[in-house]
Scaffold this motif. Structure first.
Motif, short mmCIF file in Angstrom:
data_model
loop_
_atom_site.label_atom_id
_atom_site.label_comp_id
_atom_site.label_asym_id
_atom_site.label_seq_id
_atom_site.Cartn_x
_atom_site.Cartn_y
_atom_site.Cartn_z
N LEU A 277 0.58 -1.34 0.35
CA LEU A 277 0.34 0.05 -0.08
C LEU A 277 0.81 1.26 0.16
CD1 LEU A 277 -3.17 -0.89 2.77
CD2 LEU A 277 -3.18 -1.42 0.02
N ASP A 278 2.25 1.29 0.33
CA ASP A 278 2.92 2.18 0.10
C ASP A 278 2.84 2.75 -1.29
OD1 ASP A 278 3.72 1.81 2.88
OD2 ASP A 278 5.67 1.88 2.80
N PHE A 279 2.67 1.72 -2.36
CA PHE A 279 2.84 2.34 -3.65
C PHE A 279 1.41 2.49 -4.42
CE2 PHE A 279 6.47 0.61 -5.97
CZ PHE A 279 7.72 1.15 -5.19
N GLU A 280 0.59 2.92 -3.61
CA GLU A 280 -0.61 3.45 -3.66
C GLU A 280 -1.51 4.81 -3.41
OE1 GLU A 280 -3.19 1.93 -5.02
OE2 GLU A 280 -1.40 -0.18 -4.99
N PHE A 281 -0.24 5.44 -3.29
CA PHE A 281 -0.38 7.34 -3.06
C PHE A 281 -0.09 7.72 -4.30
CE2 PHE A 281 1.19 5.93 1.07
CZ PHE A 281 0.13 6.54 2.37
N THR A 282 -0.92 8.66 -4.66
CA THR A 282 -0.26 10.33 -5.05
C THR A 282 0.68 10.90 -5.14
OG1 THR A 282 -1.85 11.95 -4.86
CG2 THR A 282 -2.89 11.03 -6.45
N TYR A 283 1.47 12.17 -5.80
CA TYR A 283 3.14 12.67 -4.90
C TYR A 283 2.87 13.24 -3.93
CZ TYR A 283 6.40 15.68 -5.15
OH TYR A 283 7.09 16.46 -4.82
N LEU A 284 1.28 14.18 -4.13
CA LEU A 284 0.62 15.30 -3.43
C LEU A 284 0.37 15.00 -1.68
CD1 LEU A 284 -0.71 17.91 -1.79
CD2 LEU A 284 -2.56 17.32 -3.63
N GLY A 285 -0.45 12.89 -2.01
CA GLY A 285 -0.77 12.74 -1.12
C GLY A 285 0.42 11.96 -0.44
N LEU A 286 1.37 11.40 -0.60
CA LEU A 286 2.38 11.03 0.01
C LEU A 286 3.70 12.32 0.35
CD1 LEU A 286 4.43 9.07 1.42
CD2 LEU A 286 5.21 8.77 -1.22
N GLN A 287 3.58 13.46 -0.42
CA GLN A 287 4.22 14.36 0.17
C GLN A 287 3.88 15.35 1.55
OE1 GLN A 287 7.59 15.70 -1.67
NE2 GLN A 287 7.63 15.88 0.94
N THR A 288 2.83 15.29 1.43
CA THR A 288 2.17 15.94 2.72
C THR A 288 1.79 15.26 4.15
OG1 THR A 288 -0.23 16.54 1.29
CG2 THR A 288 -0.50 16.67 3.46
N LEU A 289 1.83 14.02 3.42
CA LEU A 289 2.15 12.87 5.04
C LEU A 289 3.66 13.00 5.63
CD1 LEU A 289 0.70 9.58 4.33
CD2 LEU A 289 -0.08 11.11 5.66
N GLY A 299 14.01 16.49 13.29
CA GLY A 299 13.74 16.69 11.60
C GLY A 299 13.83 15.42 11.39
N THR A 300 14.12 14.25 11.50
CA THR A 300 14.51 12.67 10.64
C THR A 300 12.70 12.32 10.58
OG1 THR A 300 16.65 13.38 11.65
CG2 THR A 300 15.32 11.28 10.34
N ARG A 301 12.51 11.91 10.06
CA ARG A 301 11.77 11.40 9.62
C ARG A 301 11.39 10.17 9.78
NH1 ARG A 301 10.83 16.50 8.01
NH2 ARG A 301 8.36 17.62 8.74
N PHE A 302 11.05 9.06 10.78
CA PHE A 302 11.40 7.55 10.28
C PHE A 302 10.23 7.14 10.86
CE2 PHE A 302 11.55 9.22 15.62
CZ PHE A 302 11.12 8.05 15.99
N GLU A 303 8.76 7.75 10.05
CA GLU A 303 7.82 6.60 10.59
C GLU A 303 6.78 6.74 8.81
OE1 GLU A 303 3.94 7.32 13.24
OE2 GLU A 303 4.01 8.75 11.75
N LEU A 304 6.76 5.70 8.66
CA LEU A 304 7.60 4.99 7.35
C LEU A 304 5.48 4.74 7.17
CD1 LEU A 304 9.13 1.99 6.29
CD2 LEU A 304 9.55 4.54 6.12
N PRO A 305 4.43 4.10 5.52
CA PRO A 305 3.03 5.26 6.43
C PRO A 305 2.38 4.13 6.35
CG PRO A 305 4.29 5.45 3.80
CD PRO A 305 5.19 4.93 4.75
N GLN A 306 2.88 2.48 6.34
CA GLN A 306 1.48 1.73 7.27
C GLN A 306 2.08 1.77 8.64
OE1 GLN A 306 0.20 0.94 5.37
NE2 GLN A 306 0.97 1.82 3.57
N ALA A 307 3.24 2.08 9.15
CA ALA A 307 3.28 2.67 9.88
C ALA A 307 2.91 3.75 11.20
CB ALA A 307 4.96 2.64 10.87
N PHE A 308 2.78 4.84 10.47
CA PHE A 308 1.96 5.68 10.71
C PHE A 308 0.54 4.76 10.40
CE2 PHE A 308 -1.27 8.88 8.26
CZ PHE A 308 -0.82 9.96 9.40
#
Length: 955
Positions: A277-289, A299-308
């Protein structure tokens, strides 16, 4: 010209921007060279006379500024731009400025230079070893660029996207690299290579998101494992479970997540994650997340989408008995985009301060201590990402007597100025601007000053440039407008009960106070024609976008909770209608069903799936109430007493596209009706089933629910108060008697169940149209707090491709006509109708669809209205129609810029563009006038623009 060019040169140089030349060398960005190149182009065409031409100097200066801004605004500090991109922007700027001869000369010059370079390459080919590039790691070490990995990443990202060209992305990426480039800049080059093609095909948005994931994976995995670590998406099925466990412990160690999360069965939850499901985003959606939602440390983000999504789900399941099973259930709903919780819930679930609620409503008392106490509450609520709605009607007006000092009041406006500045000072968790809306009833003596508060002229001490404002309008005022009768303004300390009265009781008391004023028993009042005040209200809405138009009586008469209080205002976005008092700050928890995800392949609403989604979603919303962090005690007291939630919808326009139904049509109005009926039925049913499991909310007895009066039934109550001034459909198709019987047996878990929020940001995350909005434009550049993004309508592109019409000419035509198909001859009328944009349709269609939704809602909806060219007559008709059709509230009035109007009107290549359909003829209410708005005849509308990056509704 030279001084301006120098100014841009200095700015770019200080920011560290660089240019990659064709030989791979890197030089400082120097905008004065752009000015020189354009000047030479003008000289080549117009001769030496151009050297001293004021017009040409001004044109070159302005175009240099535009080009520089266009090039640099999409780059991070220290970014690079290729020389070819600069020259492309020069060509485009000259064309847009109408300098066609100059642009042609510039193009020919570029072509000649390209031919020279090709000949030179043939004579002196570069040795192979000269093309080897090196990257610079974070520790300063250099190593050869791994071309094979680059190739593999792009190949993996392109899988399943037949529309994208892998080789083009590879070439474009390599072109933007240079020897010694930072490793992190290689990732940016990948993304930039894809995003520049989004306007050619929406599939490139998905590709850009997938390439962005590579950098996100590296950043997160390296932080969690404390060593440089990269992974392809295909490797994440194996990595995700172990990463998830380490991520939870790392976040707890840094005091970013609640230690209670470590007590979950993390192995079980990790195995439930769906890496694909990490590959189901639009660019706007993932950049916003990435920019605004993922947990970060320094400033270092260490949360991946499915973990989020699992982290959010864990927080919402923290008090469940089998919390792992519920967390997985909640995760599946969120990660599939079938339903999305609101932004505060996504921000804060699972954290040490789980402030998950979206909206807070307060009423401000008429004493100094209470006023500043309310402003303090605003600050505390805003700190943890809450949007605010304040009722200021009780505060006495200008000139009112102050008993304690025997002086006169300065009115409500100075206090509103303090509230405005507090919202600026205390933003929402440091993640978005503080946002508050002030409400005032239309009979308040200060209402005329209140209307002026967003103006840019006048005494700035009595202006609130950052605060939203809204009129809280009783039905009696609208009746007086229609009947062209008089209206009286009062100071609230002399008419104290008007604040709490509604409907016919309000009308009776108001008439008595008018009689008292006539007898001299009330000192501080003003009388005026109601239509004059209405004109000024619409005039200010036209000029400043505020105050919004909201209606007090339908919010109260149809309120399930009228037995225990009064709705004194709505919230920041006008969809919440809950009681407030000195002891209660109303709270609402929001989430939205993605409607398009519930339309099946046969073009039918999948009610079975919808029921299942809503059952889980309502449980998630109800769970917020106990788990939520309350920064003020009145909010906790109110929320636990009444347990209101607000389930809404988004992706309505996408659903219409899937159904092949134009928004401006009777079919769309019917779908709005049918779909909202189903949502209403299942939301009420789910709340009743929760009551059977967990118990009824405390103030249930005496509510409309307890009397068997459901939202659809409450229309009759409004009809009794309105008479002929209510024209609202009340038909139904589902078995509501069965549901009434269930509620009679089980009760309700929640005092309120539904509200349609704007959903701007969560719709971006899910890649669908926001809320109930029509399409703004079929192609445009969206600006928000994450930057600028090309947005293109994928449904339209698919249809044009099927007809062999999608090509470079079509793309350019769409850009010229601001995303409109109406003026493009070769587009079939069927598609012009289906892809009519917001400003091209009659705004009355929005009212008709909203009216059908409103009949099913126990709260309200954020309803934006669109007018390409607002006028007095149109606005008068539209807002009267909103009232007559039973709407509780409206939101922004959106307008189009002057250039957009000109292009819409200009149809040089069109002879058959169909006019958008008009709604059916309706029973007229009252008289209208063509030109009654103050400010009528101005050059361009001043109402709200749709692209305001800092605006709550645009986020």
């Amino acid at each position: 010209m030279a001084s301006e060019a120098a100014q841009y040169t200095q700015s770019a140089s200080e920011s560290g921007y660089n240019v990659i030349r064709r030989n791979g060398k890197v030089t400082d960005f120097d905008s004065s060279k752009i000015a020189v190149a354009m000047t030479k182009a003008f000289l080549a065409v117009e001769g030496d006379a151009a050297q001293n031409s004021r017009r040409i100097h001004e044109t070159v200066s302005e175009l240099t500024k535009q080009i520089t801004e266009n090039l640099l605004r999409r780059l991070d500090d220290g970014g690079t731009v290729h020389i070819e991109d600069i020259q492309d922007q020069v060509e485009l700027a000259l064309m847009r400025a109408g300098e066609y001869k100059i642009a042609r000369s510039y193009v020919l010059y570029r072509e000649k230079q390209a031919e020279k370079r090709a000949e030179e390459e043939k004579r002196h080919p570069k040795p192979a070893n000269e093309t080897t590039l090196h990257i610079t790691a974070a520790d300063g070490s250099r190593q050869p660029l791994d071309i094979d990995r680059l190739h593999d990443l792009i190949t993996e990202a392109c899988e399943g996207l037949a529309e994208v060209d892998r080789d083009v992305i590879m070439r474009d990426t390599q072109r933007n690299l240079f020897d010694g480039v930072k490793a992190s800049d290689v990732e940016k080059a990948l993304v930039m290579g894809a995003r520049t093609f989004i306007e050619k095909d929406p599939a490139y948005s998905a590709l850009a998101a997938r390439l962005l994931m590579d950098g996100i994976r590296r950043e997160a995995l390296s932080f969690v494992y404390k060593t440089h670590k990269q992974a392809k998406q295909s490797e994440m099925a194996e990595i995700y479970p172990d990463y998830f466990k380490s991520y939870i412990h790392t976040a707890i160690e840094h005091e970013l997540l609640d230690s209670e999360l470590a007590l979950f069965d993390l192995d079980r939850l990790g195995k439930a994650l769906k890496p694909e499901l990490d590959f189901e985003f639009t660019y706007l959606g993932l950049q916003t997340l990435y920019d605004r939602y993922f947990i970060h440390h320094d400033g270092t983000r260490f949360e991946l989408p499915q973990a989020f999504y699992m982290r959010v789900a864990m927080g919402l399941a923290i008090n469940e008995i089998d919390r792992e099973a519920r967390a997985i259930e909640f995760y599946n709903l969120l990660s599939s985009f079938d339903f999305m919780s609101s932004t505060p819930t996504l921000f804060n679930s699972g954290t040490l301060r789980p402030q998950l609620s979206s909206c807070y409503l307060t009423t401000v008392p008429d004493d100094l201590s209470g006023i500043y106490g309310a402003i303090r509450d605003n600050a505390l609520l805003s700190k943890f990402a809450g949007g605010l709605g304040n009722d200021w009607t009780r505060v006495r007006g200008l000139g009112a007597h102050i008993k304690g000092t025997n002086g006169k009041s300065q009115g409500v406006v100075p206090f509103l100025k303090v509230a405005n500045d507090t919202a600026v000072a205390v933003n929402q968790g440091g993640k978005r601007k503080g946002a508050v809306c002030a409400y005032l009833e239309t009979w308040h003596i200060d209402v005329e000053e209140f209307l002026d508060m967003r103006k840019n002229t006048g005494d700035d001490r009595r202006r609130t440039h950052d605060m939203n404002t809204a009129n809280w309008i009783p039905d009696l005022f609208m009746k007086r407008v229609v009947e062209e009768a008089q209206w009286t303004l009062f100071s609230p300390e002399e008419v104290e009960d008007l604040h709490d009265l509604t409907g016919l009781a309000f009308e009776k008391a108001y008439a008595e106070y008018e009689a008292k004023a006539d007898r001299g028993e009330i000192r501080n009042f003003k009388r005026m024609p109601a239509v004059d005040l209405w004109r000024k209200m619409l005039g200010m809405l036209f000029e400043t976008g505020h105050p919004w138009v909201t209606f007090k009586d339908p919010c109260n008469i149809r309120s399930p909770q009228q037995h225990v209080g009064v709705v004194h205002s709505s919230n920041l976005c006008t969809e919440i209608t809950l009681n407030t008092s000195d002891k209660e700050i109303a709270v609402c928890n929001l989430g939205s069903v993605n409607l398009v995800k519930h339309v099946d392949e046969n073009g039918k609403l999948d009610k079975e799936k919808l029921q299942k989604t809503i059952r889980t979603a309502m449980r998630m919303l109800d769970n917020v109430i106990e788990y939520n962090y309350y920064s003020v005690p009145q909010a906790r007291h109110s929320n636990l007493l009444h347990r209101p939630v607000g389930l809404g919808i988004m992706g309505f326009q996408d659903a219409l596209y899937k159904l092949r139904v134009p928004y401006a049509s009777e079919e769309a109005v019917k779908f709005a009706d049918d779909s909202m009926e189903a949502v209403s039925y299942y939301a009420i049913e789910a709340s009743s089933d929760l009551a059977a499991e967990r118990g009824k909310y405390q103030s249930y007895d005496g509510s409309l629910w307890s009397k068997g009066i459901l939202p659809i039934d409450s229309i009759k109550l409004l009809q009794e108060a309105r008479g002929e001034y209510l024209q609202q459909d009340d038909s139904k198709t589902m078995d509501w008697d069965m549901l009434r019987d269930k509620i009679k047996r089980q009760g309700m878990r929640n005092s309120n169940t539904m509200a349609i929020a704007p959903t701007a940001t969560i719709s971006n995350i899910c890649g669908v149209s926001q809320s109930i909005e029509p399409t703004y434009q079929n192609i445009f550049v969206k600006s928000n707090l994450s930057g600028e993004f090309t947005v293109i309508n994928p449904y339209m592109v698919g249809d044009l491709k099927d007809r062999g019409l999608w090509d470079e000419v079509m793309i350019n035509d769409l850009k010229y006509y601001d995303g409109s198909l109406q003026s493009i001859d070769r587009v079939p009328d069927e598609l012009k109708s289906l892809y009519t944009t917001a400003f091209e349709m009659d705004a009355r269609w929005l009212i008709e669809a909203a009216s059908r939704r409103q009949k099913w809602l126990d709260q309200a909806q954020s309803l934006n209205l669109y007018m390409a060219e607002p006028s007095g007559k149109k606005m008068d008709n539209l807002y009267k129609l909103a009232w007559v059709r039973g709407l509780k509230t409206t939101y922004y009035l959106r307008s189009m810029g002057a250039t957009g109007q000109e292009k819409t009107a200009a149809t040089p290549n069109s002879t058959s563009a169909p006019k958008p359909a008009a709604p059916p003829t309706l029973k007229p209410v009252g008289k209208t006038e063509d030109d009654f708005i103050s400010g009528e005849g101005q050059d361009a509308p001043k109402a709200c623009s749709i692209l305001e990056p800092d605006c709550e509704a645009c986020q």
